[in-house]
Design an enzyme around this catalytic site. Structure first.
Site, PDB file in Angstrom:
ATOM      1  N   SER A  88       1.167   8.592   2.319  1.00 48.93           N
ATOM      2  CA  SER A  88       1.769   7.698   1.320  1.00 48.93           C
ATOM      3  C   SER A  88       0.816   6.528   1.121  1.00 48.93           C
ATOM      4  CB  SER A  88       3.149   7.273   1.823  1.00 48.93           C
ATOM      5  OG  SER A  88       3.622   6.185   1.109  1.00 48.93           O
ATOM      6  N   GLY A  89       0.876   5.518   2.017  1.00 48.13           N
ATOM      7  CA  GLY A  89      -0.029   4.367   1.874  1.00 48.13           C
ATOM      8  C   GLY A  89      -1.274   4.459   2.733  1.00 48.13           C
ATOM      9  N   HIS A  91      -1.704   3.808   5.867  1.00 47.43           N
ATOM     10  CA  HIS A  91      -1.889   2.715   6.828  1.00 47.43           C
ATOM     11  C   HIS A  91      -1.637   3.126   8.281  1.00 47.43           C
ATOM     12  CE1 HIS A  91      -2.437   0.292   3.373  1.00 47.43           C
ATOM     13  NE2 HIS A  91      -2.268  -0.862   3.969  1.00 47.43           N
ATOM     14  N   SER A  97      -2.001  10.513   8.986  1.00 44.01           N
ATOM     15  CA  SER A  97      -1.665  11.033   7.658  1.00 44.01           C
ATOM     16  C   SER A  97      -2.853  11.701   6.958  1.00 44.01           C
ATOM     17  CB  SER A  97      -1.124   9.904   6.771  1.00 44.01           C
ATOM     18  OG  SER A  97      -2.034   8.831   6.717  1.00 44.01           O
ATOM     19  N   GLY A 157       2.434   1.761   2.476  1.00 42.40           N
ATOM     20  CA  GLY A 157       3.174   2.727   1.665  1.00 42.40           C
ATOM     21  C   GLY A 157       4.632   2.843   2.085  1.00 42.40           C
ATOM     22  N   GLY A 160       5.522   6.159   4.821  1.00 41.84           N
ATOM     23  CA  GLY A 160       5.430   5.992   6.271  1.00 41.84           C
ATOM     24  C   GLY A 160       6.272   4.816   6.743  1.00 41.84           C
ATOM     25  N   ILE A 218       9.082  13.624   2.348  1.00 45.79           N
ATOM     26  CA  ILE A 218      10.067  12.761   1.687  1.00 45.79           C
ATOM     27  C   ILE A 218       9.494  12.387   0.317  1.00 45.79           C
ATOM     28  CG2 ILE A 218      11.342  10.580   1.830  1.00 45.79           C
ATOM     29  CD1 ILE A 218      10.643  10.872   4.974  1.00 45.79           C
ATOM     30  N   ASN A 454       5.887   2.609  13.997  1.00 43.17           N
ATOM     31  CA  ASN A 454       5.008   2.216  12.891  1.00 43.17           C
ATOM     32  C   ASN A 454       3.742   1.515  13.387  1.00 43.17           C
ATOM     33  OD1 ASN A 454       6.017   3.231  10.522  1.00 43.17           O
ATOM     34  ND2 ASN A 454       7.267   1.439  10.040  1.00 43.17           N
ATOM     35  N   TYR A 455       3.717   1.121  14.674  1.00 43.64           N
ATOM     36  CA  TYR A 455       2.471   0.621  15.254  1.00 43.64           C
ATOM     37  C   TYR A 455       1.917   1.753  16.115  1.00 43.64           C
ATOM     38  CZ  TYR A 455       3.680  -4.165  13.760  1.00 43.64           C
ATOM     39  OH  TYR A 455       3.986  -5.288  13.033  1.00 43.64           O
TER      40      TYR A 455
HETATM   41  P1  FDA Z   1       0.654   6.707   6.019  1.00 40.62           P
HETATM   42  O1  FDA Z   1       0.548   7.286   4.670  1.00 40.62           O
HETATM   43  O2  FDA Z   1      -0.591   6.682   6.860  1.00 40.62           O
HETATM   44  O3  FDA Z   1       1.832   7.431   6.798  1.00 40.62           O
HETATM   45  C1  FDA Z   1       2.243   7.096   8.102  1.00 40.62           C
HETATM   46  C2  FDA Z   1       2.988   8.271   8.733  1.00 40.62           C
HETATM   47  O4  FDA Z   1       4.101   8.633   7.926  1.00 40.62           O
HETATM   48  C3  FDA Z   1       2.139   9.535   8.848  1.00 40.62           C
HETATM   49  O5  FDA Z   1       2.571  10.282   9.962  1.00 40.62           O
HETATM   50  C4  FDA Z   1       2.489  10.275   7.564  1.00 40.62           C
HETATM   51  O6  FDA Z   1       2.247  11.664   7.625  1.00 40.62           O
HETATM   52  C5  FDA Z   1       3.962   9.959   7.418  1.00 40.62           C
HETATM   53  N1  FDA Z   1       4.379   9.961   6.012  1.00 40.62           N
HETATM   54  C6  FDA Z   1       3.917   9.159   5.026  1.00 40.62           C
HETATM   55  N2  FDA Z   1       4.545   9.426   3.879  1.00 40.62           N
HETATM   56  C7  FDA Z   1       5.422  10.429   4.131  1.00 40.62           C
HETATM   57  C8  FDA Z   1       6.344  11.151   3.335  1.00 40.62           C
HETATM   58  N3  FDA Z   1       6.500  10.869   2.054  1.00 40.62           N
HETATM   59  N4  FDA Z   1       7.064  12.137   3.906  1.00 40.62           N
HETATM   60  C9  FDA Z   1       6.908  12.429   5.217  1.00 40.62           C
HETATM   61  N5  FDA Z   1       6.060  11.758   6.033  1.00 40.62           N
HETATM   62  C10 FDA Z   1       5.314  10.773   5.497  1.00 40.62           C
HETATM   63  N6  FDA Z   1       4.733  -2.499   9.648  1.00 40.62           N
HETATM   64  C11 FDA Z   1       5.818  -3.304   9.582  1.00 40.62           C
HETATM   65  O7  FDA Z   1       6.907  -2.881   9.962  1.00 40.62           O
HETATM   66  N7  FDA Z   1       5.725  -4.551   9.046  1.00 40.62           N
HETATM   67  C12 FDA Z   1       4.560  -5.038   8.559  1.00 40.62           C
HETATM   68  O8  FDA Z   1       4.506  -6.178   8.085  1.00 40.62           O
HETATM   69  C13 FDA Z   1       3.403  -4.217   8.631  1.00 40.62           C
HETATM   70  N8  FDA Z   1       2.205  -4.659   8.169  1.00 40.62           N
HETATM   71  C14 FDA Z   1       1.102  -3.833   8.219  1.00 40.62           C
HETATM   72  C15 FDA Z   1      -0.133  -4.295   7.738  1.00 40.62           C
HETATM   73  C16 FDA Z   1      -1.255  -3.476   7.797  1.00 40.62           C
HETATM   74  C17 FDA Z   1      -2.575  -3.992   7.257  1.00 40.62           C
HETATM   75  C18 FDA Z   1      -1.140  -2.177   8.358  1.00 40.62           C
HETATM   76  C19 FDA Z   1      -2.358  -1.287   8.459  1.00 40.62           C
HETATM   77  C20 FDA Z   1       0.073  -1.728   8.833  1.00 40.62           C
HETATM   78  C21 FDA Z   1       1.207  -2.548   8.782  1.00 40.62           C
HETATM   79  N9  FDA Z   1       2.435  -2.103   9.268  1.00 40.62           N
HETATM   80  C22 FDA Z   1       3.528  -2.927   9.190  1.00 40.62           C
HETATM   81  C23 FDA Z   1       2.560  -0.767   9.869  1.00 40.62           C
HETATM   82  C24 FDA Z   1       3.085   0.219   8.842  1.00 40.62           C
HETATM   83  O9  FDA Z   1       4.488   0.070   8.723  1.00 40.62           O
HETATM   84  C25 FDA Z   1       2.801   1.666   9.288  1.00 40.62           C
HETATM   85  O10 FDA Z   1       1.424   1.849   9.465  1.00 40.62           O
HETATM   86  C26 FDA Z   1       3.373   2.673   8.286  1.00 40.62           C
HETATM   87  O11 FDA Z   1       3.604   3.893   8.921  1.00 40.62           O
HETATM   88  C27 FDA Z   1       2.458   2.847   7.109  1.00 40.62           C
HETATM   89  O12 FDA Z   1       3.027   3.657   6.137  1.00 40.62           O
HETATM   90  P2  FDA Z   1       2.058   4.321   5.053  1.00 40.62           P
HETATM   91  O13 FDA Z   1       2.867   5.141   4.169  1.00 40.62           O
HETATM   92  O14 FDA Z   1       1.166   3.278   4.480  1.00 40.62           O
HETATM   93  O15 FDA Z   1       1.105   5.193   6.009  1.00 40.62           O
END
Ligand code: FDA
Length: 516
Positions: A88-89, A91, A97, A157, A160, A218, A454-455
Site C-alpha cells: 500500500s504505502g 512503509h 510488502s 499507506g 498496512g 484488503i 506496525n513497528y
Molecule cells: P506497506 O505497504 O509496506 O505494508 C505494510 C504491511 O501491510 C505489509 O505486510 C503489507 O503486505 C501489508 N499490506 C499493505 N497493504 C495491504 C492490503 N491492502 N491488504 C493486505 N495487506 C496489506 N505508525 C503509526 O501507528 N503512527 C505513525 O505516526 C507512524 N508514522 C510512521 C512514519 C514513517 C516515516 C514510517 C516509515 C512508518 C510510520 N508508522 C507509523 C508505521 C506504519 O504504520 C507502518 O509501517 C505501516 O504498516 C505502513 O503501512 P503501509 O501501507 O505504508 O506499508
C-alpha cells in the site's frame, strides 16, 4: 530468487487469460525488462535498507486498476508457485510488502486510492492504495471539524497502517485508526470479493490490527470520522539537560496518560553535539503536543499538570486540525494542504526501529543510561519517541481488536538512522539499537515484552519463510509479543480462511494443520 523462465512466462500468460477485458491487465504488469519496473518498485520504498543491489526483487509487479486484476494475480500466483506481497504505502520497517526470499509478485495498490467522504453520516470509504495524507486532505476538503485518528507521516499507506493499528495525535481522544473501522472489502485466497457482512465478524476482527497480509488483499476500509474543534493548539518546545529536562521527563511520566484526553504530549529524545564542550554530545529533548481547543484553555491545563515545562503562550500556535497535520509533518511555512497529495516519501533513509510499552515509569538512572548510549559514536542519528496512552486507549478491552496494548502509560519508538549503504555500516547501527533495546529491558513490559506490529521488527522472531510450514509454537515467539492472547484467535481465523497458508511472510499468522 528466480523461476525457470517458462514458469515465469506461464504466470504472465495466466494473468492475461484470467482477467476480464474491461481494462486490460497487460497495461499494469511490469517485469524486470520493463523500463518503468525500477521506478515503480523504488517509488514507495521508505527504508533504504531494502533498496540495495542485493535486495531480492519481485519477478513481476502488478499495479491493479480494478478488482479483477487482483483476483487474477492471486489465482495465477497459486497456480504457478509465486508468493504474493501486497504493498500500500511501502512503509513497512522490514520491507515485507516488497521483499521476499522466494519467487514473488508485488501487488502494488497505488492505482486503487479513491476516497469518498460522507460528511452527513460522518463516514468515509478509502481504498487501501491511498495514503493517510490523501485521506486527511479529502476529509478537510469537505469539513473543518471532522478528522480521523491515524498516523503522523502523510505518506504512510492506509493498507498496512490501519491493518496494524495506526495511531497519531488523536489516540488519547479516539483510539487507533483500527478502532474506527466499520466495514471493509477484501479479496480472499479463493478470489472472492467480501465485505464485512460476507467475510463474517471473525475475519473482520482479524484485519483490524492483526496485520492485513496474512488474510487476503484488503481493497478498502469504511471508517468512522471523528469530531475536532475548528481550532486546535500545537506546540513544539525543546529542553536541555541544563534546563533540567530529566526532571520534566520524570514528571511527564506521572501525568501524560492521565491529563485530559484532549491533550497529547509526546517526547522526542535525541542527542546533538554540545555547543559548549567540543567533542562532547548532549541531549536535546523535544516536547511536541496537540490540544483540542484554544491556547487559553491549554495554558492552565499545562500549568497544573506539567508546570516544570514552563510553557508560555508564545510557544503555542492555534490552527485548524488539518494545518496541525502539516505542522507535525514538518511543513511550517504556510504550505497549502496540497502537499498532502504528494506521496513521494520525504524522509528516505536507512533505518532500524523497535518498539516497547511501559506500565511503570522508568527511573532517573535508566534515563541517564539511555543518554549514555545516545552519546556513542553509532548514535549520531537516533531517536526515542515516547507516546502517551490513557484516555480512550484504556477504555477499550484488549480483545476488542487484535491490537492488545491498552492499559499502558506510554509506548516507545526506538530508531537509528544512517545514510551510507553497506553491510558493515548497517550492522554497526543495528548492533547499537539492539544494545539499547537490551539496556531498557528491565524497565519495559515483560512476559511478553510487547511490540507494535506496525513497528515491524524481525529481531523478535520469524516464521520459516522458504517453506510454508511454521509451527504454532515457533510463530508464537513473535506472535504473542505483537498480539498477546489475541494471537490464538488470529491463528484460528487464519486456519479458517487460508488453511494452506498462501498469504504468508516472515511474520504472517500461521494456520493450524492436523499434520503440523
Ligand atoms: P506497506 O505497504 O509496506 O505494508 C505494510 C504491511 O501491510 C505489509 O505486510 C503489507 O503486505 C501489508 N499490506 C499493505 N497493504 C495491504 C492490503 N491492502 N491488504 C493486505 N495487506 C496489506 N505508525 C503509526 O501507528 N503512527 C505513525 O505516526 C507512524 N508514522 C510512521 C512514519 C514513517 C516515516 C514510517 C516509515 C512508518 C510510520 N508508522 C507509523 C508505521 C506504519 O504504520 C507502518 O509501517 C505501516 O504498516 C505502513 O503501512 P503501509 O501501507 O505504508 O506499508
Amino acid at each position: 530468487a528466480s523461476l525457470p523462465e517458462t514458469d515465469h512466462e506461464n504466470f504472465l500468460q495466466c494473468l492475461t487469460l484470467n482477467s476480464d477485458n474491461s481494462t486490460s491487465i497487460s497495461k499494469v504488469i511490469y517485469t524486470q525488462n520493463n523500463s518503468s519496473y525500477s521506478s515503480i518498485l523504488e517509488f514507495s520504498i521508505e527504508n533504504l535498507r531494502f533498496s540495495t543491489s542485493t535486495t531480492p526483487k519481485p519477478l513481476v509487479i502488478v499495479t491493479p486498476l480494478q478488482v479483477s486484476h487482483i483476483q487474477a494475480s492471486i489465482s495465477c500466483s497459486q497456480r504457478h508457485g509465486m508468493q504474493i506481497r501486497v504493498r500500500s504505502g511501502g512503509h513497512d520497517y522490514e520491507g515485507l510488502s516488497f521483499v521476499s526470499d522466494v519467487p514473488f509478485v508485488v501487488i502494488d495498490l497505488i492505482n486503487m486510492s479513491s476516497i469518498s467522504v460522507d460528511t452527513k453520516n460522518q463516514t468515509a470509504w478509502v481504498q487501501t492504495g491511498a495514503t493517510i495524507g490523501q485521506l486527511y486532505y479529502r476529509i478537510a476538503e469537505k469539513s473543518k471539524t471532522l478528522a480521523f485518528p491515524a498516523g503522523v507521516c502523510p505518506t504512510v499507506g492506509v493498507g498496512g497502517h490501519f491493518s496494524g493499528g495506526g495511531y497519531g495525535f488523536l489516540i488519547r481522544k479516539y483510539g487507533l485508526a483500527a478502532d474506527n473501522i466499520v466495514d471493509a472489502q477484501l479479496i480472499d485466497v479463493k478470489g472472492r470479493f467480501l465485505d464485512r457482512n460476507s467475510m463474517g465478524e471473525d475475519l473482520f476482527w482479524a484485519i483490524r490490527g492483526g496485520g492485513g497480509a496474512s488474510f487476503g488483499v484488503i481493497i478498502a476500509w469504511k471508517i468512522k470520522l471523528v469530531a475536532v474543534p475548528p481550532t486546535v493548539t500545537v506546540f513544539n518546545v525543546q529542553r536541555t539537560l541544563e534546563q533540567n529536562v530529566t526532571k520534566i521527563i520524570l514528571k511527564w511520566q506521572q501525568v501524560a496518560d492521565k491529563v485530559h484526553e484532549d491533550l497529547m504530549i509526546r517526547i522526542f529524545l535525541r542527542s546533538v553535539n554540545s555547543s559548549t564542550e567540543q567533542g562532547q554530545r548532549t541531549m536535546r529533548v523535544l516536547f511536541e503536543s496537540m490540544f483540542l481547543g484554544g491556547v487559553d484553555q491549554l495554558l492552565p491545563l499545562m500549568q497544573k499538570s506539567l508546570p516544570d515545562l514552563g510553557l508560555v503562550k508564545e510557544d503555542c500556535i492555534e490552527m485548524s486540525w488539518i494545518d496541525s497535520i502539516l505542522y507535525f509533518a514538518g511543513f511550517r511555512n504556510g504550505e497549502s494542504m496540497d502537499v498532502l497529495l504528494n506521496r513521494t516519501p520525504t524522509t528516505r533513509r536507512f533505518f532500524k526501529a523497535k518498539s516497547d510499552f511501559l506500565k511503570e515509569p522508568i527511573p532517573e538512572t535508566a534515563l541517564e543510561g539511555i543518554y549514555e548510549r545516545f552519546y556513542e559514536e553509532e548514535a549520531e542519528a537516533t531517536e526515542m519517541i515516547l507516546s502517551p496512552y490513557g484516555g480512550k486507549m484504556s477504555e477499550i478491552s484488549e480483545s476488542e481488536i487484535p491490537f492488545p496494548h491498552r492499559g499502558n502509560l506510554y509506548q516507545i519508538y526506538h530508531a537509528v538512522y544512517w545514510d551510507e549503504e553497506g553491510n558493515e555500516i548497517a550492522q554497526k547501527h543495528i548492533n547499537w539499537i539492539r544494545r539499547l533495546y537490551s539496556f531498557v529491558a528491565p524497565y519495559v513490559s515483560k512476559n511478553p515484552r510487547a511490540a507494535y506490529v506496525n513497528y515491524r521488527d524481525l529481531d523478535i522472531g520469524t516464521n520459516n519463510n522458504k517453506g510454508s510450514y511454521t509451527s504454532f509454537k515457533q510463530a508464537s515467539i513473535w506472535g504473542v509479543k505483537y498480539f498477546k492472547s489475541n494471537f490464538n484467535r488470529l491463528v484460528h481465523v487464519k486456519t479458517k480462511v487460508d488453511p494452506d497458508n498462501f498469504f504468508r511472510n516472515e511474520q504472517s499468522i500461521p494456520p493450524l494443520s492436523s499434520w503440523w
